[in-house]
Design a protein around this motif. Structure first.
Motif, PDB file in Angstrom:
ATOM      1  N   ALA A  30       1.010  -1.349  -0.339  1.00  0.00           N
ATOM      2  CA  ALA A  30       0.061  -0.271  -0.127  1.00  0.00           C
ATOM      3  C   ALA A  30       1.308   1.480   0.171  1.00  0.00           C
ATOM      4  O   ALA A  30       2.054   1.265   1.088  1.00  0.00           O
ATOM      5  N   SER A  31      -0.008   2.036  -0.665  1.00  0.00           N
ATOM      6  CA  SER A  31       1.569   3.580  -0.898  1.00  0.00           C
ATOM      7  C   SER A  31      -0.112   4.726  -0.853  1.00  0.00           C
ATOM      8  O   SER A  31      -1.070   4.085  -1.612  1.00  0.00           O
ATOM      9  N   VAL A  32       1.421   6.101  -0.900  1.00  0.00           N
ATOM     10  CA  VAL A  32       0.135   7.147  -0.774  1.00  0.00           C
ATOM     11  C   VAL A  32       1.152   7.875  -1.470  1.00  0.00           C
ATOM     12  O   VAL A  32       2.421   8.230  -1.700  1.00  0.00           O
ATOM     13  N   GLU A  33       0.431   9.085  -3.186  1.00  0.00           N
ATOM     14  CA  GLU A  33       1.250   9.481  -3.316  1.00  0.00           C
ATOM     15  C   GLU A  33      -0.115  10.265  -4.140  1.00  0.00           C
ATOM     16  O   GLU A  33      -0.570  11.215  -3.416  1.00  0.00           O
ATOM     17  N   MET A  34       0.698  11.543  -4.126  1.00  0.00           N
ATOM     18  CA  MET A  34       0.677  13.061  -3.873  1.00  0.00           C
ATOM     19  C   MET A  34       1.053  13.738  -4.316  1.00  0.00           C
ATOM     20  O   MET A  34       1.810  13.294  -5.677  1.00  0.00           O
ATOM     21  N   GLU A  35      -0.449  14.609  -5.450  1.00  0.00           N
ATOM     22  CA  GLU A  35      -0.387  15.038  -6.776  1.00  0.00           C
ATOM     23  C   GLU A  35       0.783  16.523  -6.595  1.00  0.00           C
ATOM     24  O   GLU A  35       0.177  17.141  -5.758  1.00  0.00           O
ATOM     25  N   LYS A  36       1.599  17.136  -7.513  1.00  0.00           N
ATOM     26  CA  LYS A  36       2.081  18.087  -6.640  1.00  0.00           C
ATOM     27  C   LYS A  36       2.203  18.788  -7.993  1.00  0.00           C
ATOM     28  O   LYS A  36       2.305  18.405  -8.891  1.00  0.00           O
ATOM     29  N   ARG A  37       1.410  20.280  -8.262  1.00  0.00           N
ATOM     30  CA  ARG A  37       1.743  21.402  -9.296  1.00  0.00           C
ATOM     31  C   ARG A  37       2.824  21.790  -9.398  1.00  0.00           C
ATOM     32  O   ARG A  37       3.709  22.633  -8.345  1.00  0.00           O
ATOM     33  N   GLU A  38       3.153  22.352 -10.216  1.00  0.00           N
ATOM     34  CA  GLU A  38       4.565  22.460 -10.584  1.00  0.00           C
ATOM     35  C   GLU A  38       4.172  24.366 -10.792  1.00  0.00           C
ATOM     36  O   GLU A  38       3.328  24.463 -11.689  1.00  0.00           O
ATOM     37  N   LEU A  39       5.485  24.937  -9.356  1.00  0.00           N
ATOM     38  CA  LEU A  39       4.861  26.538 -10.723  1.00  0.00           C
ATOM     39  C   LEU A  39       5.866  27.408 -10.894  1.00  0.00           C
ATOM     40  O   LEU A  39       7.037  27.061 -10.307  1.00  0.00           O
ATOM     41  N   ASN A  40       6.095  28.347 -12.116  1.00  0.00           N
ATOM     42  CA  ASN A  40       7.118  29.428 -12.295  1.00  0.00           C
ATOM     43  C   ASN A  40       6.802  30.205 -11.942  1.00  0.00           C
ATOM     44  O   ASN A  40       5.328  30.873 -12.575  1.00  0.00           O
ATOM     45  N   LEU A  41       7.595  31.660 -10.604  1.00  0.00           N
ATOM     46  CA  LEU A  41       7.636  32.547 -10.062  1.00  0.00           C
ATOM     47  C   LEU A  41       8.419  33.227 -10.617  1.00  0.00           C
ATOM     48  O   LEU A  41       9.405  32.950 -10.264  1.00  0.00           O
ATOM     49  N   VAL A  42       8.425  34.808 -10.640  1.00  0.00           N
ATOM     50  CA  VAL A  42       8.925  35.552 -11.743  1.00  0.00           C
ATOM     51  C   VAL A  42      10.018  35.699 -10.407  1.00  0.00           C
ATOM     52  O   VAL A  42      10.259  35.475  -9.070  1.00  0.00           O
TER      53      VAL A  42
END
Length: 135
Positions: A30-42
């Motif tokens: 059993a495992s948990v995966e977390m969705e991550k969103r990539e952000l580009n910041l100035v």
């Protein structure tokens, strides 16, 4: 230096489905995966990540001895997995919450061989009941 006797063997693993010890099970993952969103910041030359939703998935397999998983259908269940090697620093128990099978195996056999049963599932939360802590 690592004391090799403290390494936990899966031989002492247990799976309890809705409180019933599944003595026929010989593998649980059993495992948990977390969705991550990539952000580009100035002003930042590194990509940063925003944490998102989590998804729990697992597989339980072993020898077929009952029709329990067929009887359950797609109803939810709870799994408590336990590792309890007598030479380890302790035991670890984890509760997998709101497990739902992905599919139900109705038949899978070959003459002269033990019948194996595998259930893939998703779950919607977990709780570390008993952590292993080095003495």
């Amino acid at each position: 230096m690592l004391d090799a006797s403290r390494v936990i063997l899966g031989t002492y693993g247990q799976a309890h489905v809705d409180g019933v010890w599944q003595t026929n099970i010989n593998k649980l993952e059993a495992s948990v995966e977390m969705e991550k969103r990539e952000l580009n910041l100035v002003g930042n030359d590194w990509k940063v990540h925003k944490r998102g939703i989590k998804k729990g998935t697992g597989t339980m397999s072993g020898y077929k001895v009952t029709s329990d998983m067929i009887r359950r259908g797609f109803n939810r269940f709870e799994i408590i997995t336990k590792l309890d090697d007598p030479e380890a620093f302790g035991h670890e128990s984890i509760r997998l919450i709101r497990c739902t099978p992905d599919k139900i195996q109705l038949a899978n056999w070959t003459a002269g061989e033990e019948v194996q049963e595998e259930t893939t599932f998703t779950f919607e939360g977990y709780e570390l009941l008993d952590p292993i802590v080095a003495n």
